[in-house]
Design a protein around this motif. Structure first.
Motif, short mmCIF file in Angstrom:
data_model
loop_
_atom_site.label_atom_id
_atom_site.label_comp_id
_atom_site.label_asym_id
_atom_site.label_seq_id
_atom_site.Cartn_x
_atom_site.Cartn_y
_atom_site.Cartn_z
N MET A 240 -2.94 3.90 14.12
CA MET A 240 -2.30 2.60 14.19
C MET A 240 -2.98 1.68 15.21
SD MET A 240 1.64 3.95 14.03
CE MET A 240 2.33 2.33 14.36
N THR A 241 -3.83 2.26 16.06
CA THR A 241 -4.50 1.48 17.10
C THR A 241 -5.72 0.78 16.52
OG1 THR A 241 -3.79 3.08 18.78
CG2 THR A 241 -5.58 1.59 19.38
N ALA A 242 -5.86 -0.48 16.84
CA ALA A 242 -7.00 -1.24 16.33
C ALA A 242 -8.30 -0.69 16.89
CB ALA A 242 -6.85 -2.71 16.70
N THR A 243 -9.32 -0.62 16.05
CA THR A 243 -10.64 -0.17 16.46
C THR A 243 -11.53 -1.38 16.70
OG1 THR A 243 -10.45 1.87 15.15
CG2 THR A 243 -12.68 1.17 15.77
N ILE A 244 -12.19 -1.38 17.85
CA ILE A 244 -13.13 -2.44 18.19
C ILE A 244 -14.54 -1.94 17.84
CG2 ILE A 244 -14.05 -3.97 19.96
CD1 ILE A 244 -11.11 -4.40 19.30
N ALA A 245 -15.19 -2.61 16.91
CA ALA A 245 -16.54 -2.24 16.49
C ALA A 245 -17.56 -3.18 17.13
CB ALA A 245 -16.67 -2.30 14.97
N ARG A 246 -18.73 -2.63 17.41
CA ARG A 246 -19.84 -3.43 17.91
C ARG A 246 -20.94 -3.47 16.85
NH1 ARG A 246 -21.87 -0.67 23.16
NH2 ARG A 246 -21.58 1.16 21.81
N LYS A 247 -21.60 -4.61 16.74
CA LYS A 247 -22.69 -4.73 15.79
C LYS A 247 -23.73 -5.72 16.31
CE LYS A 247 -20.45 -8.37 13.01
NZ LYS A 247 -19.98 -8.75 11.66
N PHE A 248 -24.97 -5.54 15.86
CA PHE A 248 -26.03 -6.46 16.23
C PHE A 248 -26.25 -7.45 15.09
CE2 PHE A 248 -27.19 -3.19 19.33
CZ PHE A 248 -27.49 -3.98 20.43
#
Length: 353
Positions: free
Chosen positions: A11-19
């Motif tokens: 249920m916890t939002a996932t923070i994604a990183r991208k270039f």
């Protein structure tokens, strides 16, 4: 209502990183051409998976994409070995390792099409590595290895005793090409850009001859060291190098045109044509053939994965050796890409997330 740790995590939002592409790349890429951004991923819908990157790849073709297909703000494309950390797809349960064309990002939500293609342009389960490193799935047992295998066996089709020349021979593709050439009984001549690389090609990989292209007089080398002429050429660089090879090829010689890295960073003025040195007369008189290709033509065929098994088994049998240049840390992907195009890698340039 109470929730367990696993349910709360989902249920916890996932923070994604991208270039993403920060600005147009002119000439050689610089760190300022890349921007690391974050995005919040939504909870999974039915049929989706959330993956976390474990290994990522940078490859020369990405330089072409940055010019021909990408706009400012677009994410860089590419493959990765990733692990499914959440799943609402029975085909890919949590814990499954996959090879996915997810790009330069650490977390990815992906919805596999039921019954859809499972190839290098979508995703597939990590093959049976039989104890080999998972990262090999992006190198010798991934796109570069398959590029080498099919370019040699399906395009060049060398015969025992023929002479095979390989440019960029110490790279992820060229190093595998030369070794398969030796398996097929060829006299293999490789070109690379440093003394260490030449030593590796001859002492470890079994190339018959190896030369530094930076200081080589190609006409003299071919006349002196390849007096019987060249039958097959695996072309990773294009440009003037390919011109000199063609001049010294035997009748019915074959060229597999895999890459043209010598021109990827060339800056053209508006309206300027791409001019590669090319002697049409030599091709016509000698009945030479040149076929450009990429692995896409085989990626949907079962032979793609059969070829992967064959290369894997050659490695396990000691017939093929491989090397990786490993960069630690997802945030260092741009630097790894820049160093790849500068030729600082030996073997496959890979990033450990």
């Amino acid at each position: 209502m109470s929730f367990g740790i696993r349910e709360l995590a989902k249920m916890t939002a996932t923070i994604a990183r991208k270039f993403v592409l920060a600005n147009k790349i002119i000439g050689a890429p610089k760190l300022t051409n890349f921007k690391l951004v974050e995005e919040t991923l939504s909870p999974l819908n039915e049929g989706e998976i959330l993956t976390k990157a474990e290994w990522l790849t940078v490859d020369p073709y990405m330089r072409i994409l940055s010019v021909e297909t990408m706009k400012i703000g677009d994410q860089f494309l590419g493959g990765q070995v990733a692990r499914v950390v959440q799943s609402r797809c029975s085909e890919f349960p949590e814990g499954t390792q996959v090879v996915g064309y997810f790009g330069w990002r650490d977390y990815t939500i992906y919805k596999p099409k039921p019954g859809g293609p499972r190839n290098r342009y979508t995703l597939y389960k990590l093959p049976d590595m039989k104890g080999l490193p998972d990262s090999y799935a992006l190198g010798c047992l991934g796109m570069p290895g398959m590029t080498a295998f099919f370019g040699l066996t399906e395009i060049l089709k060398p015969q025992q005793g023929e002479t095979l020349v390989v440019s960029a021979a110490a790279g992820a593709v060229g190093s595998i090409v030369g070794q398969i050439g030796k398996i097929k009984g060829c006299n293999v001549v490789g070109f690379a850009g440093s003394a260490d690389k030449l030593k590796w090609l001859k002492d470890d990989l079994g190339f018959d001859q190896a030369f530094n292209y930076k200081s080589a007089n190609l006409e003299d080398i071919f006349k002196t060291h390849v007096p019987k002429g060249i039958d097959c050429y695996f072309d990773n660089v294009g440009g003037e190098f390919t011109y000199h090879v063609a001049e010294n090829m035997n009748e019915y010689g074959r060229i597999a045109q895999c890459g043209s890295i010598s021109s990827y960073n060339y800056v053209r003025v508006p309206g300027e044509l791409i001019m590669e040195p090319f002697n049409y007369k030599v091709f016509r008189v000698k009945n030479l053939s040149l076929l450009a290709y990429n692995t896409g033509r085989w990626s949907n065929s079962p032979i793609y994965f059969e070829a992967m098994k064959q290369v894997r088994d050659w490695i396990l049998e000691g017939k093929i050796k491989t090397q990786e240049t490993v960069t630690e840390g997802f945030e260092k992907m741009p630097q790894a890409f820049i160093e790849l195009l500068e030729g600082k890698n030996t073997g496959k340039q890979i990033i450990k997330a």
